[in-house]
Design an enzyme around this catalytic site. Structure first.
Site, PDB file in Angstrom:
ATOM      1  NE  ARG A 160      42.251 -21.508  53.598  1.00 40.96           N
ATOM      2  CZ  ARG A 160      43.166 -21.497  54.044  1.00 40.96           C
ATOM      3  NH1 ARG A 160      43.836 -20.915  53.279  1.00 40.96           N
ATOM      4  NH2 ARG A 160      43.560 -21.343  55.254  1.00 40.96           N
ATOM      5  CE  LYS A 185      40.416 -18.950  55.623  1.00 40.09           C
ATOM      6  NZ  LYS A 185      39.812 -19.049  57.157  1.00 40.09           N
ATOM      7  CG  HIS A 259      36.722 -27.000  53.284  1.00 42.96           C
ATOM      8  ND1 HIS A 259      38.017 -25.927  52.958  1.00 42.96           N
ATOM      9  CD2 HIS A 259      37.444 -27.138  54.816  1.00 42.96           C
ATOM     10  CE1 HIS A 259      38.106 -25.219  53.723  1.00 42.96           C
ATOM     11  NE2 HIS A 259      38.301 -26.021  54.770  1.00 42.96           N
ATOM     12  NE  ARG A 262      42.176 -26.580  53.532  1.00 39.07           N
ATOM     13  CZ  ARG A 262      43.276 -25.501  53.940  1.00 39.07           C
ATOM     14  NH1 ARG A 262      44.372 -25.453  52.434  1.00 39.07           N
ATOM     15  NH2 ARG A 262      43.507 -24.729  54.930  1.00 39.07           N
ATOM     16  CG  HIS A 285      46.351 -24.836  58.808  1.00 41.33           C
ATOM     17  ND1 HIS A 285      45.684 -25.834  59.012  1.00 41.33           N
ATOM     18  CD2 HIS A 285      44.819 -24.209  58.410  1.00 41.33           C
ATOM     19  CE1 HIS A 285      44.513 -26.751  58.751  1.00 41.33           C
ATOM     20  NE2 HIS A 285      43.841 -25.818  58.253  1.00 41.33           N
ATOM     21  CE1 TYR A 294      41.525 -31.633  58.122  1.00 38.42           C
ATOM     22  CE2 TYR A 294      43.499 -30.184  58.727  1.00 38.42           C
ATOM     23  CZ  TYR A 294      42.344 -30.996  57.530  1.00 38.42           C
ATOM     24  OH  TYR A 294      41.955 -29.475  56.988  1.00 38.42           O
TER      25      TYR A 294
END
Length: 334
Positions: A160, A185, A259, A262, A285, A294
């Site tokens: 990110r 995150k 992004h 990414r 994730h 994806y």
């Protein structure tokens, strides 16, 4: 005298969200705005002024009407509609614990489903487009070598933009196997392997800028002309600069952002047959279902898989129907 709805809503926003859960001011403001709109809806479309709005007047039909009003008259997106519903559901989930006698009516409102929306496509570059973009920096200049290293690191790690901006020298390990330590995150860290070419670029970059010397571990990896770490906007500006230099019409018209690189890395891994759990770990994730977008978007990966499965069954030496005498004679006899 305040209504039961006013009293409980005040407790929910202050004691529960701000106090017990420690939500940020932005989160509390989002909840507040949802209920502000709900009060406006009851006032303007149900003729119920705020001072007379009680819990008994708020039922599933009213909430559904409110959600439809958001879409039809305020032109809110499905995502915004669902966010408003989530805020209301959070209130009624909490209300069950405060007033068990209302559990049945709370659960009726909690049963209102979120509205499904079409799955968006994954905005990404092809492998060729990515290669052209990453080849744009002029490596004969110091700035160009920095930008080439930055773009390669951003793509190779599928970071990110905030994760790339926060990279320090200590987060790069070039001893085999080379890797980058990304902090994502929730302050969670993950170790992402680096390709040989990216590791070579980083090795030369660290040496050129004296970042491989002792005592530089906490120094930002990528800095601007003032010596401060690059901002998210600065990284996005670098990408747009080289996007404009590609001369590729498809690239020039693309909505390109950090992004997107990414997404591109994730799609390329998926198309190369890398298992989804590995891609999930690289992207950071929490849930594998997030990574599955994806796989759904990768029609090229599906085509290759089907070709590999049937390569020995369906051959390419079948005769054309109009050159098969037996078939033509049979058709003529019908």
């Amino acid at each position: 005298m305040a209504t039961d709805f006013a009293v409980l809503l005040h407790r929910f926003l202050t004691s529960h969200l701000a106090g017990l859960r420690g939500c940020s001011p932005a989160t509390i403001a989002s909840y507040r705005d949802t209920f502000k709109l709900l009060i406006v809806f009851f006032r303007d479309h149900r003729s119920i002024p705020p001072e007379k709005l009680t819990l008994d007047r708020i039922d599933p039909a009213a909430i559904t009407g409110f959600l439809n009003w958001l879409e039809a008259e305020r032109h809110n997106s499905i995502s915004t509609r669902n966010q408003r519903l989530a805020a209301i559901s959070s209130f009624y989930r909490w209300l069950q614990t405060q007033d068990p006698a209302r559990m049945a009516s709370c659960q009726d409102i909690l049963a209102i489903p979120a509205k499904k929306k079409a799955q968006p496509g994954v905005n990404h570059l092809t492998a060729g487009q990515t290669r052209r973009l990453l080849a744009q920096p002029d490596r004969s200049t110091r700035r160009g070598r920095r930008d080439a290293t930055l773009l390669a690191t951003l793509y190779d790690t599928a970071a990110r933009v905030s994760e790339l901006a926060d990279l320090a020298v200590r987060d790069i390990r070039l001893q085999p196997p080379p890797l980058a330590v990304l902090t994502g995150k929730g302050r969670k860290t993950r170790h992402v392997p680096l390709g040989g070419n990216t590791a070579a670029l980083l090795n030369a970059y660290l040496a050129e800028h004296g970042l491989d010397k002792p005592g530089r571990d906490d120094h930002p990896l990528f800095v601007n002309q003032h010596g401060s770490k690059l901002s998210r906007g600065g990284i996005a500006w670098i990408i747009r600069k080289y996007q404009a230099r590609t001369g590729d019409p498809a690239l020039l018209s693309a909505d390109l952002s950090p992004h997107v690189l990414r997404h591109s890395k994730a799609m390329h891994l998926c198309e190369a047959g890398v298992p989804l759990p590995y891609i999930r770990d690289i992207l950071g994730h929490v849930d594998l279902s997030t990574t599955e977008i994806y796989a759904r978007a990768s029609t090229e990966a599906k085509r290759k898989a089907l070709e590999a499965a049937y390569t020995d069954i369906v051959t390419d030496d079948l005769p054309e129907w109009n050159q098969d005498p037996g078939l033509l004679n049979w058709l003529a006899s019908l």
